[in-house]
Design a protein around this motif. Structure first.
Motif, PDB file in Angstrom:
ATOM      1  N   VAL A 159       0.446  -1.157   0.143  1.00 34.32           N
ATOM      2  CA  VAL A 159       0.063   0.137   0.083  1.00 34.32           C
ATOM      3  C   VAL A 159       0.705   1.564   0.119  1.00 34.32           C
ATOM      4  O   VAL A 159       1.583   1.134   0.369  1.00 34.32           O
ATOM      5  CB  VAL A 159      -0.886   0.511   1.160  1.00 34.32           C
ATOM      6  CG1 VAL A 159      -1.746   1.224   1.904  1.00 34.32           C
ATOM      7  CG2 VAL A 159      -2.125  -1.017   1.400  1.00 34.32           C
ATOM      8  N   PHE A 160       0.609   2.095  -0.848  1.00 35.36           N
ATOM      9  CA  PHE A 160       0.900   3.194  -0.660  1.00 35.36           C
ATOM     10  C   PHE A 160      -0.002   4.616  -0.351  1.00 35.36           C
ATOM     11  O   PHE A 160      -0.857   4.639  -0.993  1.00 35.36           O
ATOM     12  CB  PHE A 160       2.129   3.539  -1.796  1.00 35.36           C
ATOM     13  CG  PHE A 160       1.454   4.152  -3.063  1.00 35.36           C
ATOM     14  CD1 PHE A 160       1.222   5.264  -3.596  1.00 35.36           C
ATOM     15  CD2 PHE A 160       0.701   2.766  -3.954  1.00 35.36           C
ATOM     16  CE1 PHE A 160       0.825   4.830  -5.048  1.00 35.36           C
ATOM     17  CE2 PHE A 160       0.483   2.689  -5.261  1.00 35.36           C
ATOM     18  CZ  PHE A 160       0.002   4.181  -5.332  1.00 35.36           C
ATOM     19  N   GLU A 161       0.308   5.507   0.128  1.00 33.90           N
ATOM     20  CA  GLU A 161      -0.287   6.525   0.596  1.00 33.90           C
ATOM     21  C   GLU A 161      -0.481   8.491   0.518  1.00 33.90           C
ATOM     22  O   GLU A 161       1.610   8.343   0.601  1.00 33.90           O
ATOM     23  CB  GLU A 161      -1.624   6.856   1.941  1.00 33.90           C
ATOM     24  CG  GLU A 161      -2.829   5.479   2.000  1.00 33.90           C
ATOM     25  CD  GLU A 161      -3.421   5.774   2.888  1.00 33.90           C
ATOM     26  OE1 GLU A 161      -3.841   6.003   2.524  1.00 33.90           O
ATOM     27  OE2 GLU A 161      -2.431   4.639   3.623  1.00 33.90           O
ATOM     28  N   LYS A 182     -11.400  12.583  -8.531  1.00 24.61           N
ATOM     29  CA  LYS A 182     -11.981  12.454  -6.989  1.00 24.61           C
ATOM     30  C   LYS A 182     -10.952  11.649  -5.580  1.00 24.61           C
ATOM     31  O   LYS A 182      -9.878  10.756  -6.391  1.00 24.61           O
ATOM     32  CB  LYS A 182     -12.769  11.819  -6.518  1.00 24.61           C
ATOM     33  CG  LYS A 182     -13.944  12.445  -7.284  1.00 24.61           C
ATOM     34  CD  LYS A 182     -15.527  11.777  -7.697  1.00 24.61           C
ATOM     35  CE  LYS A 182     -16.604  12.596  -8.169  1.00 24.61           C
ATOM     36  NZ  LYS A 182     -18.148  11.975  -7.946  1.00 24.61           N
ATOM     37  N   GLU A 183     -10.799  11.678  -4.912  1.00 26.78           N
ATOM     38  CA  GLU A 183     -10.200  10.801  -3.208  1.00 26.78           C
ATOM     39  C   GLU A 183     -11.221   9.941  -3.617  1.00 26.78           C
ATOM     40  O   GLU A 183     -12.430   9.381  -4.086  1.00 26.78           O
ATOM     41  CB  GLU A 183     -10.839  11.554  -2.073  1.00 26.78           C
ATOM     42  CG  GLU A 183      -9.108  11.150  -1.227  1.00 26.78           C
ATOM     43  CD  GLU A 183      -9.384  11.934   0.338  1.00 26.78           C
ATOM     44  OE1 GLU A 183     -10.696  12.438   1.389  1.00 26.78           O
ATOM     45  OE2 GLU A 183      -8.387  12.512   0.677  1.00 26.78           O
ATOM     46  N   ALA A 184     -10.281   8.789  -2.995  1.00 32.22           N
ATOM     47  CA  ALA A 184     -11.099   7.180  -2.754  1.00 32.22           C
ATOM     48  C   ALA A 184     -11.927   6.885  -1.872  1.00 32.22           C
ATOM     49  O   ALA A 184     -12.024   8.036  -0.922  1.00 32.22           O
ATOM     50  CB  ALA A 184     -10.486   6.496  -2.799  1.00 32.22           C
ATOM     51  N   PRO A 185     -13.219   6.397  -1.559  1.00 30.31           N
ATOM     52  CA  PRO A 185     -14.063   6.483  -1.428  1.00 30.31           C
ATOM     53  C   PRO A 185     -13.477   5.874   0.636  1.00 30.31           C
ATOM     54  O   PRO A 185     -12.218   5.165   0.622  1.00 30.31           O
ATOM     55  CB  PRO A 185     -15.151   5.345  -1.018  1.00 30.31           C
ATOM     56  CG  PRO A 185     -15.269   5.098  -2.979  1.00 30.31           C
ATOM     57  CD  PRO A 185     -13.811   5.652  -2.987  1.00 30.31           C
ATOM     58  N   GLU A 186     -13.777   6.995   1.603  1.00 30.96           N
ATOM     59  CA  GLU A 186     -13.491   6.495   3.102  1.00 30.96           C
ATOM     60  C   GLU A 186     -13.143   4.870   2.917  1.00 30.96           C
ATOM     61  O   GLU A 186     -12.656   4.184   3.758  1.00 30.96           O
ATOM     62  CB  GLU A 186     -14.384   7.127   3.770  1.00 30.96           C
ATOM     63  CG  GLU A 186     -14.171   6.856   5.194  1.00 30.96           C
ATOM     64  CD  GLU A 186     -14.659   7.526   6.116  1.00 30.96           C
ATOM     65  OE1 GLU A 186     -14.699   8.183   7.401  1.00 30.96           O
ATOM     66  OE2 GLU A 186     -15.732   8.103   5.782  1.00 30.96           O
ATOM     67  N   TRP A 187     -14.452   3.720   2.463  1.00 27.45           N
ATOM     68  CA  TRP A 187     -14.486   2.638   3.124  1.00 27.45           C
ATOM     69  C   TRP A 187     -13.392   2.179   2.603  1.00 27.45           C
ATOM     70  O   TRP A 187     -12.590   1.318   3.116  1.00 27.45           O
ATOM     71  CB  TRP A 187     -15.310   2.547   2.846  1.00 27.45           C
ATOM     72  CG  TRP A 187     -16.192   1.945   1.280  1.00 27.45           C
ATOM     73  CD1 TRP A 187     -16.605   3.344   0.615  1.00 27.45           C
ATOM     74  CD2 TRP A 187     -15.798   1.130   0.503  1.00 27.45           C
ATOM     75  NE1 TRP A 187     -17.123   2.355  -0.739  1.00 27.45           N
ATOM     76  CE2 TRP A 187     -16.296   1.554  -1.082  1.00 27.45           C
ATOM     77  CE3 TRP A 187     -14.806  -0.317   0.498  1.00 27.45           C
ATOM     78  CZ2 TRP A 187     -16.244   0.513  -2.619  1.00 27.45           C
ATOM     79  CZ3 TRP A 187     -14.774  -1.011  -0.404  1.00 27.45           C
ATOM     80  CH2 TRP A 187     -15.337  -0.670  -2.087  1.00 27.45           C
ATOM     81  N   VAL A 188     -12.548   2.615   1.417  1.00 26.52           N
ATOM     82  CA  VAL A 188     -11.281   2.213   0.535  1.00 26.52           C
ATOM     83  C   VAL A 188     -10.532   2.411   1.258  1.00 26.52           C
ATOM     84  O   VAL A 188      -9.598   1.930   1.482  1.00 26.52           O
ATOM     85  CB  VAL A 188     -11.221   2.225  -0.920  1.00 26.52           C
ATOM     86  CG1 VAL A 188      -9.883   2.069  -1.442  1.00 26.52           C
ATOM     87  CG2 VAL A 188     -12.415   2.044  -1.798  1.00 26.52           C
ATOM     88  N   ARG A 189     -10.615   3.844   1.537  1.00 28.69           N
ATOM     89  CA  ARG A 189      -8.964   4.445   2.740  1.00 28.69           C
ATOM     90  C   ARG A 189      -8.842   3.483   4.365  1.00 28.69           C
ATOM     91  O   ARG A 189      -7.759   3.264   4.446  1.00 28.69           O
ATOM     92  CB  ARG A 189      -9.392   5.216   2.643  1.00 28.69           C
ATOM     93  CG  ARG A 189      -8.972   6.331   1.373  1.00 28.69           C
ATOM     94  CD  ARG A 189      -9.039   8.083   1.462  1.00 28.69           C
ATOM     95  NE  ARG A 189      -9.297   8.151   2.848  1.00 28.69           N
ATOM     96  CZ  ARG A 189     -11.066   8.587   2.125  1.00 28.69           C
ATOM     97  NH1 ARG A 189     -11.714   8.856   1.139  1.00 28.69           N
ATOM     98  NH2 ARG A 189     -11.626   9.911   3.237  1.00 28.69           N
ATOM     99  N   GLU A 190     -10.536   3.381   4.749  1.00 28.34           N
ATOM    100  CA  GLU A 190      -9.666   2.238   5.412  1.00 28.34           C
ATOM    101  C   GLU A 190      -9.387   1.288   5.547  1.00 28.34           C
ATOM    102  O   GLU A 190      -8.545   0.979   6.863  1.00 28.34           O
ATOM    103  CB  GLU A 190     -11.019   2.827   6.478  1.00 28.34           C
ATOM    104  CG  GLU A 190     -11.125   4.062   6.769  1.00 28.34           C
ATOM    105  CD  GLU A 190     -12.799   4.133   7.521  1.00 28.34           C
ATOM    106  OE1 GLU A 190     -13.894   3.040   7.272  1.00 28.34           O
ATOM    107  OE2 GLU A 190     -13.380   4.756   8.183  1.00 28.34           O
TER     108      GLU A 190
END
Length: 475
Positions: A322-324, A367-375
């Protein structure tokens, strides 16, 4: 295989499920949620692309169809356009629901000779979410433009409704292309597949054509064959690789994602492979890259097949990273692909692909990825590592059991085999291939070093489902 062997194999397979603590039937609340989702998926963001004549290419018995494609020449005459539809599992799975939680527990679909343990309930994986012919289905629709050399020059992915026109299998596709009866959308698979293979070679990537053991069923009994890959399978795989690379680039540009990574093989592993090449009488000049040597091999030759088997050691160690925040991990590339790469084309059978699709859909829209994806991202590499290990264990255990059942009661018999691997520390221990039956087994008990790549007469010393494996000794 005799009826008694069939019964003992069936019992051993059932015991394996229990021993490995594998998921059984789906809980009632998961089935109920899947039934409801199948009746009313979320199609609010899907464009209508049902005019594109998609087709699927899968093993003939498959019903969980993740991908459909349509290939065409670009109207400007400058190359090709690939439309690749990937089942939109997120249209059915509610984040945080029972179905989602169960998918995270299962991680991958598990395959057995007599059955499979699916990632999602059949009402979805073989029904409402599967890209079955004649059915309108939600998909992540990729459009990738290639130039005349097969280089990707533009990428787009959107949610869309698609409809497959035909369910094809590899043998049928190969036959149509070879006989010249394939119409252009299908005939282009060879052209684009070959161009993408040339691009793979140019960047130093490698696809190993290793003859694989395959469990086959006939009249209720199971056997093993060595299955050589058809060219159509390799061309089809190049379309999947192309999409995985395009997806990785989208995520890299957006600064958030999950990659499939593989470190470069250490010098010691490559040196060992060079020693194996020498022992197998395979010419490998020092100035020639490893990938180029592999592409020159013929898996139908015993010494070449043995070397290809040895080459798989360089592909161990693949994982998910994963990278952010924009910074790519180190390593970021997949050494065999020789580029950035991710898994995104099999969401019905692999958990991570649903998340990769969402990341790419968001990236395309800026757009930013959905919150459920980022979590979920931080935990995905470990979940996928555990699930992938479990799938590998199941696959190897099933083959071991079928091998042992095929040879049950034949201890002491002699067989002709080829030595395909030799233990580094003790060269009297290794791995052999039997041609008939198609068995890969361990050999030990001799005093002399095993002749790598050579034919050898061997004696079966252990077999039967109770043993769960076969063992040979030099005759």
């Amino acid at each position: 295989m005799t009826g008694a062997a069939d019964c003992s194999l069936g019992a051993a397979l059932r015991a394996l499920r229990t021993e490995l603590d594998l998921p059984a039937a789906f809980p009632p609340e998961v089935l109920a949620e899947a039934e409801q989702a199948a009746r009313a998926p979320d199609l609010s963001a899907h464009l209508d692309a049902t005019d594109l004549p998609f087709l699927t290419i899968d093993p003939s018995a498959s019903t969980d169809l993740d991908q459909a494609m349509h290939l065409e020449r670009r109207r400007d005459g400058r190359g090709y356009r690939v439309f690749y539809a990937i089942a939109d599992v997120a249209a059915f799975v509610r984040p945080g629901g029972a179905l989602d939680a169960e998918a995270h527990r299962r991680v991958t679909t598990l395959y057995f000779p007599d059955d499979r343990i699916p990632l999602h309930p059949a009402v979805l994986s073989e029904g409402a979410a599967s890209l079955l012919p004649g059915e309108t289905r939600p998909a992540a629709l990729w459009r990738i433009d290639l130039d005349r050399d097969g280089v990707a020059v533009a990428t787009d992915v959107r949610r869309a409704l698609v409809r497959s026109r035909a369910k094809l299998d590899y043998a049928g596709v190969q036959r149509q292309i070879d006989t010249g009866t394939a119409e252009e959308p299908l005939a282009l698979l060879r052209d684009i597949g070959r161009l993408r293979a040339e691009q793979e070679a140019a960047r130093g990537g490698i696809s190993l054509d290793v003859p694989e053991q395959e469990i086959v069923e006939h009249d209720g009994s199971y056997g093993l064959v060595y299955r050589a890959t058809l060219p159509a399978e390799a061309w089809n795989a190049q379309i999947s690789l192309l999409t995985g690379m395009a997806a990785a680039r989208l995520m890299a540009d957006a600064g958030t994602g999950i990659l499939r990574t593989l470190p470069l093989a250490p010098d010691g592993a490559v040196a060992r492979l060079r020693r194996s090449a020498h022992a197998l009488r395979i010419d490998w000049p020092h100035h020639v890259p490893y990938a180029e040597v592999v592409r020159s091999l013929d898996p139908g030759k015993s010494n070449h097949a043995a070397f290809l088997q040895e080459c798989t050691t360089l592909l161990r160690g693949a994982g998910y990273t994963v990278f952010e925040g924009g910074d790519l991990p180190d390593p970021a590339v997949h050494a065999a692909v020789a580029d950035l790469y991710t898994h995104c084309t099999a969401p019905l059978r692999r958990l991570v692909d649903r998340y990769a699709s969402e990341l790419c859909l968001a990236a395309t829209q800026g757009k930013e990825a959905p919150e459920w994806v980022r979590e979920a991202l931080p935990a995905l590499p470990k979940e996928m590592a555990e699930g992938t290990r479990r799938a590998g264990t199941v696959e190897r255990a099933c083959v071991d059991l079928v091998e042992a059942a095929l040879l049950e009661g034949r201890e002491g018999e002699l067989f002709d085999a080829y030595v395909v691997d030799v233990h580094d520390r003790d060269p009297s221990i290794g791995t052999i291939h039997l041609r008939d039956p198609a068995i890969v087994g361990r050999i030990e008990g001799g005093t002399a070093p095993l002749p790598l790549g050579e034919r050898l007469r061997v004696r079966l010393t252990r077999s039967g489902p109770a043993a769960r494996t076969v063992l040979f000794a030099p005759a």
